[in-house]
Design an enzyme around this catalytic site. Structure first.
Site, PDB file in Angstrom:
ATOM      1  N   GLN A  70       1.026  -0.808   0.114  1.00 14.17           N
ATOM      2  CA  GLN A  70       0.110   0.163  -0.295  1.00 14.17           C
ATOM      3  C   GLN A  70       0.717   1.318  -0.191  1.00 14.17           C
ATOM      4  OE1 GLN A  70      -2.688   0.219   2.892  1.00 14.17           O
ATOM      5  NE2 GLN A  70      -3.725   2.943   2.537  1.00 14.17           N
TER       6      GLN A  70
ATOM      7  N   CYS B 255      -6.953   1.249   2.255  1.00 11.71           N
ATOM      8  CA  CYS B 255      -6.602   0.210   2.812  1.00 11.71           C
ATOM      9  C   CYS B 255      -7.669  -0.817   2.057  1.00 11.71           C
ATOM     10  CB  CYS B 255      -6.240  -0.189   4.213  1.00 11.71           C
ATOM     11  SG  CYS B 255      -7.352   0.843   4.906  1.00 11.71           S
TER      12      CYS B 255
ATOM     13  N   HIS C 182      -7.889   0.656   9.741  1.00 12.43           N
ATOM     14  CA  HIS C 182      -7.841   0.407   8.668  1.00 12.43           C
ATOM     15  C   HIS C 182      -7.852  -0.687   8.345  1.00 12.43           C
ATOM     16  CE1 HIS C 182      -3.750  -0.529   6.389  1.00 12.43           C
ATOM     17  NE2 HIS C 182      -3.354  -1.807   6.894  1.00 12.43           N
TER      18      HIS C 182
ATOM     19  N   ASP D 218      -1.616  -7.969   4.262  1.00 14.18           N
ATOM     20  CA  ASP D 218      -1.626  -6.294   4.983  1.00 14.18           C
ATOM     21  C   ASP D 218      -1.252  -5.273   4.599  1.00 14.18           C
ATOM     22  OD1 ASP D 218      -1.192  -4.013   5.915  1.00 14.18           O
ATOM     23  OD2 ASP D 218      -1.602  -5.037   8.204  1.00 14.18           O
TER      24      ASP D 218
END
Length: 225
Positions: free
Chosen positions: A88, A94, A172, A187
């Site tokens: 990211q 996100c 998030h 993630d």
């Protein structure tokens, strides 16, 4: 300076409409709420489940735990090369990246429109590294599809007004997927994918619930979705 987008609301209807707009056949697949982590509440989730998105608060405790985990990860431990993962680089993106992780690791099971953003994006980025994929999303080539407009439109929908793009948001999104019989946490802020052990389609939801309970314990917060 890196781009910043307005954040997505944790709203399955908004995310489903967003996914439909960029190429997912949502007459067959959709995002749904998970109302709790107990067995009877997990049983309410439509089956089969291919992925789960988790929205959690970023706290001092969670940041410390993540940094320690990333630092202790052996350099020679790598996920399968066909596990789709991207970094990211866009602020507040996100939610979109978690959605892309959930779809990108299930393209053989899902039906994507042939000329859609999703089909073109995964075809273009499959050979890339996670860093290159993140950069491609942030700054797509002139002839490449751009998801930013669709993200912004989705960010403006939902039950609450979105905060400004420049505002720091301490919530998030991440994704969980099953890949080759293992449970992976994806993630884009972390050093790489995190393996949470064995899983299978009929235990996937319960296995994610177990990991989510660990998240709750380490963040010292109940602000999850």
């Amino acid at each position: 300076m890196p781009k910043k987008w307005i954040p997505l609301e944790s709203n399955p209807e908004v995310i489903t409409e967003f996914a439909s707009r960029i190429g997912l056949d949502t007459s067959k697949w959709a995002f749904h709420d998970v109302f709790g982590l107990d067995d009877e509440l997990l049983a309410m989730v439509p089956q089969p489940v291919l992925a789960m998105l988790l929205l959690f608060p970023i706290t001092a405790e969670s940041e410390k735990a993540d940094k320690e985990a990333d630092a202790s990860k052996p350099a020679d431990v790598a996920p399968a090369s066909d596990l789709y993962y991207m970094k990211q680089t866009i602020g507040n993106a996100c939610g979109t990246i978690a959605m892309l992780h959930s779809i990108g690791n299930n393209t053989e099971k899902l039906e994507l429109a042939p000329d859609s953003f999703l089909t073109k994006f995964f075809a273009a980025t499959q050979p890339m590294t996670p860093v290159e994929r993140g950069a491609y999303l942030e700054q797509p080539p002139e002839d490449a599809p751009d998801i930013e407009e669709a993200h912004q439109a989705a960010g403006e929908k939902g039950d609450t007004a979105p905060p400004p793009a420049e505002e720091d948001v301490n919530l998030h999104f991440i994704a969980f997927v099953e890949h080759n019989g293992e449970l992976w946490e994806l993630d884009g802020r972390r050093a790489g994918p995190i393996n949470h052990g064995k899983t299978q389609p009929d235990t996937f939801l319960a296995d994610v619930a177990r990991v989510t309970k660990d998240f709750i314990a380490r963040t010292n917060s109940l602000q999850f979705n």
